[in-house]
Scaffold this motif. Sequence first.
Motif, mmCIF file in Angstrom:
data_model
loop_
_atom_site.group_PDB
_atom_site.id
_atom_site.type_symbol
_atom_site.label_atom_id
_atom_site.label_comp_id
_atom_site.label_asym_id
_atom_site.label_seq_id
_atom_site.Cartn_x
_atom_site.Cartn_y
_atom_site.Cartn_z
ATOM 1 N N TRP A 91 0.851 -1.200 0.000
ATOM 2 C CA TRP A 91 0.000 0.000 0.000
ATOM 3 C C TRP A 91 0.877 1.237 0.000
ATOM 4 O O TRP A 91 1.881 1.289 0.712
ATOM 5 C CB TRP A 91 -0.899 -0.011 1.237
ATOM 6 C CG TRP A 91 -1.732 1.222 1.449
ATOM 7 C CD1 TRP A 91 -3.012 1.445 1.024
ATOM 8 C CD2 TRP A 91 -1.355 2.419 2.156
ATOM 9 N NE1 TRP A 91 -3.446 2.692 1.425
ATOM 10 C CE2 TRP A 91 -2.447 3.309 2.123
ATOM 11 C CE3 TRP A 91 -0.191 2.817 2.825
ATOM 12 C CZ2 TRP A 91 -2.418 4.567 2.726
ATOM 13 C CZ3 TRP A 91 -0.157 4.074 3.413
ATOM 14 C CH2 TRP A 91 -1.270 4.928 3.359
ATOM 15 N N TRP A 92 0.481 2.217 -0.831
ATOM 16 C CA TRP A 92 1.143 3.519 -0.867
ATOM 17 C C TRP A 92 0.054 4.581 -0.915
ATOM 18 O O TRP A 92 -0.852 4.523 -1.758
ATOM 19 C CB TRP A 92 2.046 3.650 -2.091
ATOM 20 C CG TRP A 92 3.255 2.771 -2.053
ATOM 21 C CD1 TRP A 92 4.519 3.128 -1.658
ATOM 22 C CD2 TRP A 92 3.347 1.391 -2.451
ATOM 23 N NE1 TRP A 92 5.380 2.058 -1.779
ATOM 24 C CE2 TRP A 92 4.681 0.982 -2.261
ATOM 25 C CE3 TRP A 92 2.426 0.463 -2.936
ATOM 26 C CZ2 TRP A 92 5.121 -0.318 -2.536
ATOM 27 C CZ3 TRP A 92 2.846 -0.834 -3.215
ATOM 28 C CH2 TRP A 92 4.170 -1.210 -3.017
ATOM 29 N N TYR B 17 -2.427 7.759 -1.336
ATOM 30 C CA TYR B 17 -2.787 8.700 -2.394
ATOM 31 C C TYR B 17 -2.214 10.096 -2.117
ATOM 32 O O TYR B 17 -2.114 10.922 -3.016
ATOM 33 C CB TYR B 17 -4.310 8.827 -2.488
ATOM 34 C CG TYR B 17 -5.016 7.666 -3.148
ATOM 35 C CD1 TYR B 17 -4.599 7.152 -4.372
ATOM 36 C CD2 TYR B 17 -6.150 7.109 -2.554
ATOM 37 C CE1 TYR B 17 -5.272 6.106 -4.980
ATOM 38 C CE2 TYR B 17 -6.832 6.059 -3.163
ATOM 39 C CZ TYR B 17 -6.388 5.560 -4.378
ATOM 40 O OH TYR B 17 -7.063 4.530 -4.975
ATOM 41 N N TRP C 148 4.426 8.695 -5.273
ATOM 42 C CA TRP C 148 4.453 7.559 -4.347
ATOM 43 C C TRP C 148 5.686 6.681 -4.549
ATOM 44 O O TRP C 148 6.262 6.175 -3.587
ATOM 45 C CB TRP C 148 3.187 6.709 -4.517
ATOM 46 C CG TRP C 148 3.144 5.946 -5.813
ATOM 47 C CD1 TRP C 148 2.657 6.372 -7.012
ATOM 48 C CD2 TRP C 148 3.679 4.632 -6.039
ATOM 49 N NE1 TRP C 148 2.835 5.401 -7.977
ATOM 50 C CE2 TRP C 148 3.462 4.324 -7.409
ATOM 51 C CE3 TRP C 148 4.298 3.681 -5.226
ATOM 52 C CZ2 TRP C 148 3.859 3.107 -7.969
ATOM 53 C CZ3 TRP C 148 4.692 2.477 -5.788
ATOM 54 C CH2 TRP C 148 4.467 2.199 -7.140
ATOM 55 N N GLU C 149 6.128 6.546 -5.809
ATOM 56 C CA GLU C 149 7.240 5.643 -6.085
ATOM 57 C C GLU C 149 8.561 6.233 -5.622
ATOM 58 O O GLU C 149 9.423 5.519 -5.087
ATOM 59 C CB GLU C 149 7.290 5.328 -7.582
ATOM 60 C CG GLU C 149 8.142 4.139 -7.915
ATOM 61 C CD GLU C 149 7.902 3.641 -9.327
ATOM 62 O OE1 GLU C 149 8.300 2.502 -9.604
ATOM 63 O OE2 GLU C 149 7.324 4.382 -10.143
ATOM 64 N N GLY D 195 5.718 3.155 1.997
ATOM 65 C CA GLY D 195 4.677 2.145 1.934
ATOM 66 C C GLY D 195 4.414 1.451 3.250
ATOM 67 O O GLY D 195 5.093 1.661 4.264
ATOM 68 N N LYS E 21 3.475 -4.691 -7.732
ATOM 69 C CA LYS E 21 3.746 -3.273 -7.483
ATOM 70 C C LYS E 21 3.415 -2.374 -8.673
ATOM 71 O O LYS E 21 2.925 -1.251 -8.476
ATOM 72 C CB LYS E 21 5.204 -3.088 -7.057
ATOM 73 C CG LYS E 21 5.536 -1.674 -6.608
ATOM 74 C CD LYS E 21 6.955 -1.584 -6.068
ATOM 75 C CE LYS E 21 7.293 -0.150 -5.648
ATOM 76 N NZ LYS E 21 8.673 -0.056 -5.103
ATOM 77 N N ARG F 68 0.184 -0.141 -8.850
ATOM 78 C CA ARG F 68 -0.009 1.157 -8.180
ATOM 79 C C ARG F 68 0.059 2.319 -9.174
ATOM 80 O O ARG F 68 -0.416 3.424 -8.882
ATOM 81 C CB ARG F 68 1.041 1.319 -7.074
ATOM 82 C CG ARG F 68 0.864 2.550 -6.189
ATOM 83 C CD ARG F 68 -0.468 2.567 -5.465
ATOM 84 N NE ARG F 68 -0.620 3.773 -4.683
ATOM 85 C CZ ARG F 68 -0.995 4.941 -5.165
ATOM 86 N NH1 ARG F 68 -1.255 5.061 -6.470
ATOM 87 N NH2 ARG F 68 -1.113 5.992 -4.382
ATOM 88 N N ASP G 23 -4.994 2.387 -4.032
ATOM 89 C CA ASP G 23 -3.786 2.646 -3.251
ATOM 90 C C ASP G 23 -3.163 1.349 -2.737
ATOM 91 O O ASP G 23 -2.051 1.361 -2.208
ATOM 92 C CB ASP G 23 -4.049 3.630 -2.107
ATOM 93 C CG ASP G 23 -5.302 3.323 -1.313
ATOM 94 O OD1 ASP G 23 -6.019 2.357 -1.628
ATOM 95 O OD2 ASP G 23 -5.601 4.068 -0.350
ATOM 96 N N HIS G 24 -3.860 0.225 -2.890
ATOM 97 C CA HIS G 24 -3.311 -1.103 -2.603
ATOM 98 C C HIS G 24 -2.942 -1.773 -3.921
ATOM 99 O O HIS G 24 -3.534 -1.481 -4.962
ATOM 100 C CB HIS G 24 -4.353 -1.986 -1.907
ATOM 101 C CG HIS G 24 -4.781 -1.498 -0.571
ATOM 102 N ND1 HIS G 24 -4.411 -2.105 0.604
ATOM 103 C CD2 HIS G 24 -5.600 -0.469 -0.209
ATOM 104 C CE1 HIS G 24 -4.959 -1.476 1.629
ATOM 105 N NE2 HIS G 24 -5.682 -0.484 1.157
ATOM 106 N N VAL G 25 -1.996 -2.717 -3.855
ATOM 107 C CA VAL G 25 -1.675 -3.513 -5.036
ATOM 108 C C VAL G 25 -2.061 -4.973 -4.786
ATOM 109 O O VAL G 25 -2.123 -5.417 -3.645
ATOM 110 C CB VAL G 25 -0.180 -3.416 -5.418
ATOM 111 C CG1 VAL G 25 0.190 -1.977 -5.727
ATOM 112 C CG2 VAL G 25 0.718 -3.985 -4.332
#
Length: 266
Positions: free
Chosen positions: A209-210, A212, A217-218, A223, A246, A249, A256-258
Amino acid sequence: MRVATWNINSVRLRRPLLAELVKALDPDVLCLQETKCPDEFFPLEDLRAFGFPHIAHKGMKGYNGVAILSRLPFEVRDEDPDWCSKGDCRHLGVTLDAPGGAVELHDFYVPAGGDAPNREANPKFAHKLDFVAEATAWCAARGEARRSVLVGDLNIAPLEHDVWSHKAMLDVVSHTPVEVEALGAWQRSGAWHDALRHFVPADQKLYTWWSYRARDWEASDRGRRLDHVWVSQDLIGGLVRHAVLKPARSWPQASDHVPVMVEIAP
């Protein structure tokens, strides 16, 4: 048997992304959370077109909701509890007609718990702790799990390297000591085995999860591992591989989850 789990964050909005998930992971069973869809509007035929003839769903308007999509036949476990007597569509259990014999599968969406990690000041946090406590007591009463898999967005990142900064996250809901202990008690209550950490050692970072809220985010990579796959002790020897998708995302209108998948030879 490939079992995947994904907090889809609206099944109707992100329905097209399921084609990408199926292409990447080719799951036999896909468990969804936060479908945000009342049962009467659930897109059954559209999802069957992705290769899942067997579908069960439990949903409500605007939030929560769980679903299980499967290539394998199953029976729904109608006798499982209504957690905290709220009827808020956070759990769905089935018995799969799996290779090697029946496998019990549970799809959970644990309450997020709000912002303040204080039971008295924050009813959402109290609900989260009560939910996990009820699930723990239920598992304990049933005894050690047998030929069982438990998946879902459990909304707790229990280990030091399940979050981007253990120190910074200690007072942030999802990684507080009281939540971590509660999740550990639940896991111990059924002698569940953490299937993702079976493949990824505890001293390595692992996120699903990352937020919003992150502009990139990357790049920030702040995370958390909120999504889990647990298996019973008798299935540990059948664990084949895992995948954390991943790249999902960055999909258009991403959750927001993968998606997460574990392959088991049951």
